[in-house]
Design a protein around this motif. Structure first.
Motif, mmCIF file in Angstrom:
data_model
loop_
_atom_site.group_PDB
_atom_site.id
_atom_site.type_symbol
_atom_site.label_atom_id
_atom_site.label_comp_id
_atom_site.label_asym_id
_atom_site.label_seq_id
_atom_site.Cartn_x
_atom_site.Cartn_y
_atom_site.Cartn_z
ATOM 1 N N PHE A 64 -2.685 -3.400 -7.144
ATOM 2 C CA PHE A 64 -1.389 -3.625 -6.489
ATOM 3 C C PHE A 64 -0.624 -2.321 -6.315
ATOM 4 O O PHE A 64 -0.069 -2.047 -5.242
ATOM 5 N N TRP A 65 -0.557 -1.502 -7.372
ATOM 6 C CA TRP A 65 0.252 -0.281 -7.292
ATOM 7 C C TRP A 65 -0.336 0.711 -6.284
ATOM 8 O O TRP A 65 0.414 1.422 -5.601
ATOM 9 N N ASP A 66 -1.641 0.756 -6.161
ATOM 10 C CA ASP A 66 -2.245 1.647 -5.167
ATOM 11 C C ASP A 66 -1.894 1.196 -3.749
ATOM 12 O O ASP A 66 -1.666 2.017 -2.866
ATOM 13 N N VAL A 67 -1.834 -0.109 -3.544
ATOM 14 C CA VAL A 67 -1.428 -0.633 -2.239
ATOM 15 C C VAL A 67 0.074 -0.429 -2.025
ATOM 16 O O VAL A 67 0.513 0.082 -0.987
ATOM 17 N N ALA A 68 0.880 -0.803 -3.008
ATOM 18 C CA ALA A 68 2.341 -0.734 -2.866
ATOM 19 C C ALA A 68 2.839 0.688 -2.657
ATOM 20 O O ALA A 68 3.824 0.912 -1.949
ATOM 21 N N LEU A 69 2.156 1.653 -3.265
ATOM 22 C CA LEU A 69 2.584 3.053 -3.158
ATOM 23 C C LEU A 69 1.849 3.799 -2.055
ATOM 24 O O LEU A 69 1.918 5.037 -1.981
ATOM 25 N N GLY A 70 1.131 3.088 -1.206
ATOM 26 C CA GLY A 70 0.546 3.694 -0.016
ATOM 27 C C GLY A 70 -0.723 4.478 -0.233
ATOM 28 O O GLY A 70 -1.150 5.222 0.653
ATOM 29 N N ARG A 71 -1.375 4.305 -1.373
ATOM 30 C CA ARG A 71 -2.618 5.039 -1.621
ATOM 31 C C ARG A 71 -3.814 4.379 -0.933
ATOM 32 O O ARG A 71 -4.844 5.015 -0.740
ATOM 33 N N GLU A 72 -3.674 3.110 -0.609
ATOM 34 C CA GLU A 72 -4.731 2.440 0.129
ATOM 35 C C GLU A 72 -4.132 1.315 0.973
ATOM 36 O O GLU A 72 -3.002 0.863 0.722
ATOM 37 N N ALA A 73 -4.852 0.909 1.985
ATOM 38 C CA ALA A 73 -4.420 -0.179 2.866
ATOM 39 C C ALA A 73 -4.999 -1.500 2.387
ATOM 40 O O ALA A 73 -5.964 -1.538 1.628
ATOM 41 N N VAL A 74 -4.416 -2.578 2.874
ATOM 42 C CA VAL A 74 -4.957 -3.905 2.616
ATOM 43 C C VAL A 74 -5.006 -4.644 3.952
ATOM 44 O O VAL A 74 -3.982 -4.804 4.617
ATOM 45 N N ASP A 75 -6.196 -5.019 4.346
ATOM 46 C CA ASP A 75 -6.397 -5.748 5.605
ATOM 47 C C ASP A 75 -5.722 -5.021 6.767
ATOM 48 O O ASP A 75 -5.087 -5.637 7.623
ATOM 49 N N GLY A 76 -5.854 -3.687 6.762
ATOM 50 C CA GLY A 76 -5.325 -2.875 7.851
ATOM 51 C C GLY A 76 -3.852 -2.536 7.756
ATOM 52 O O GLY A 76 -3.318 -1.834 8.625
ATOM 53 N N VAL A 77 -3.165 -2.998 6.714
ATOM 54 C CA VAL A 77 -1.729 -2.732 6.548
ATOM 55 C C VAL A 77 -1.530 -1.739 5.414
ATOM 56 O O VAL A 77 -2.101 -1.909 4.329
ATOM 57 N N LYS A 78 -0.703 -0.714 5.672
ATOM 58 C CA LYS A 78 -0.451 0.322 4.685
ATOM 59 C C LYS A 78 1.033 0.673 4.695
ATOM 60 O O LYS A 78 1.718 0.465 5.707
ATOM 61 N N LEU A 79 1.535 1.177 3.586
ATOM 62 C CA LEU A 79 2.924 1.637 3.518
ATOM 63 C C LEU A 79 3.208 2.545 4.708
ATOM 64 O O LEU A 79 2.461 3.495 4.969
ATOM 65 N N ALA A 80 4.296 2.273 5.436
ATOM 66 C CA ALA A 80 4.531 2.905 6.729
ATOM 67 C C ALA A 80 4.924 4.371 6.630
ATOM 68 O O ALA A 80 4.787 5.111 7.609
ATOM 69 N N VAL A 81 5.419 4.794 5.487
ATOM 70 C CA VAL A 81 5.836 6.194 5.302
ATOM 71 C C VAL A 81 5.246 6.698 3.991
ATOM 72 O O VAL A 81 4.878 5.902 3.119
ATOM 73 N N PRO A 82 5.160 8.016 3.812
ATOM 74 C CA PRO A 82 4.659 8.525 2.530
ATOM 75 C C PRO A 82 5.552 8.082 1.366
ATOM 76 O O PRO A 82 6.781 8.112 1.468
ATOM 77 N N ALA A 83 4.948 7.671 0.279
ATOM 78 C CA ALA A 83 5.714 7.186 -0.867
ATOM 79 C C ALA A 83 6.646 8.254 -1.415
ATOM 80 O O ALA A 83 7.741 7.935 -1.896
ATOM 81 N N ASP A 84 6.234 9.528 -1.325
ATOM 82 C CA ASP A 84 7.085 10.580 -1.893
ATOM 83 C C ASP A 84 8.317 10.874 -1.030
ATOM 84 O O ASP A 84 9.150 11.694 -1.402
ATOM 85 N N SER A 85 8.426 10.205 0.133
ATOM 86 C CA SER A 85 9.642 10.339 0.945
ATOM 87 C C SER A 85 10.661 9.264 0.575
ATOM 88 O O SER A 85 11.770 9.243 1.126
ATOM 89 N N LEU A 86 10.301 8.363 -0.344
ATOM 90 C CA LEU A 86 11.166 7.275 -0.782
ATOM 91 C C LEU A 86 11.575 7.474 -2.234
ATOM 92 O O LEU A 86 10.901 8.172 -2.988
ATOM 93 N N PHE A 87 12.696 6.854 -2.631
ATOM 94 C CA PHE A 87 13.069 6.837 -4.045
ATOM 95 C C PHE A 87 12.582 5.522 -4.630
ATOM 96 O O PHE A 87 13.093 4.447 -4.293
ATOM 97 N N ILE A 88 11.576 5.601 -5.474
ATOM 98 C CA ILE A 88 10.948 4.406 -6.036
ATOM 99 C C ILE A 88 10.904 4.531 -7.560
ATOM 100 O O ILE A 88 10.455 5.554 -8.086
#
Length: 309
Positions: A64-88
């Motif tokens: 889950f965390w790899d998907v949520a933080l944009g390290r990998e896609a799921v069914d063609g969907v990926k975090l739209a921006v780099p995670a390090d550009s967000l405050f998480i």
């Protein structure tokens, strides 16, 4: 296994390792990003499994965390921006067997043990009552979200609710004056008192006015202006007064006690007379010694010439 896969607080666990759920979730996150959201707080983050945690019988991977933080896609969907550009950051409350270092590889974390230590200092009105030199966490301050209290410590058994608004404010000023940690201010319910913790509490209503207190406003501005300046923390022998200096540019003085205090401590500020930004009180630096008087449970923000807040 129980923490990351079973019910918590009477609520059923979301199957965060299910690719169908992950796609549904990432579609939602990407819509939020399109609306202008620039950060996320993950509630109960330690109840979502890490790759090293035991698998649910229906799961192939804990990703889950790899998907949520944009390290990998799921069914063609990926975090739209780099995670390090967000405050998480994740609410990973510290306890036994919590994999803080592994969670820190994904996001910032809550420094709940540091909050406990700070509250002890506030209760005793003594900087030396606990260790505030260490973050009480394996991660550095740059990876931590700090607080004096949270909604949990205020509401759950009222662990921190007995501490006065003024004392909580002094703790927040201390956290915010520091160079590391991202300070979080918990807004207590409007109309609350130390006899009536809930006050005029309503779902969705804003809390009391403490977040607009002049000391809070001034230290927030101070923090922004002092970005990149080194930090030195000093305290009087009694522990009643703590001073956070930021290079030679400014200092914050905090009276932790409910009595008037006189301060005389070494300082890196240039010699001269200073007037604080909140109470218009005067302080002097003479031959590298900072001196002045502080009212009970009050904070003072001073800056050098040319540093406006």
């Amino acid at each position: 296994f129980q923490c990351t896969n079973m019910a918590m607080g009477g609520l059923p666990d979301v199957n965060t390792e299910n690719p169908a759920f992950q796609k549904y979730y990432m579609d939602f996150v990407n819509r939020l990003l399109a609306y202008g959201v620039s950060g996320f707080r993950y509630d109960t983050a330690k109840h979502i499994a890490l790759p090293s945690d035991p698998l649910d019988s229906l799961s192939e991977r804990n990703n889950f965390w790899d998907v949520a933080l944009g390290r990998e896609a799921v069914d063609g969907v990926k975090l739209a921006v780099p995670a390090d550009s967000l405050f998480i950051y994740g609410e990973v409350l510290q306890d036994k067997n919590v994999k803080e270092e592994e969670y820190a590889g994904y996001m910032k974390l809550t420094a709940s043990n540091y909050g406990h230590a700070l509250r002890h200092v506030l209760e005793e009105q003594d900087y030396y009552a606990d260790s505030l030199g260490s973050w009480h966490h394996p991660s550095p301050g740059t990876k931590l979200v700090t607080w004096v209290e949270s909604h949990d410590t205020y509401a759950n058994a009222h662990e921190s609710a007995h501490i006065s608004d003024a004392a909580i404010r002094q703790g927040y000023v201390f956290l915010t004056a520091r160079s590391e940690g991202t300070p979080l201010f918990f807004s207590r319910p409007a109309g609350s008192t130390r006899q009536n913790y809930w006050g005029n509490n309503l779902v969705g209503a804003r809390g009391n006015d403490e977040f607009m207190h002049p000391e809070v406003v001034a230290v927030n501005k101070f923090r922004r202006r002092m970005h990149g300046q080194p930090e030195i923390v000093r305290a009087t022998d009694s522990g009643r007064v703590v001073v956070v200096e930021r290079g030679t540019k400014g200092a914050v003085l905090i009276n932790l006690s409910d009595g008037e205090q006189t301060v005389s401590l070494p300082s890196a500020l240039p010699d001269g007379n200073y007037v604080d930004k909140v109470h218009n009180s005067s302080f002097t630096v003479n031959n590298g010694e900072l001196s002045g008087k502080l009212a009970p449970l009050a904070s003072y923000i001073i800056t050098g010439r040319g540093v406006a807040i």
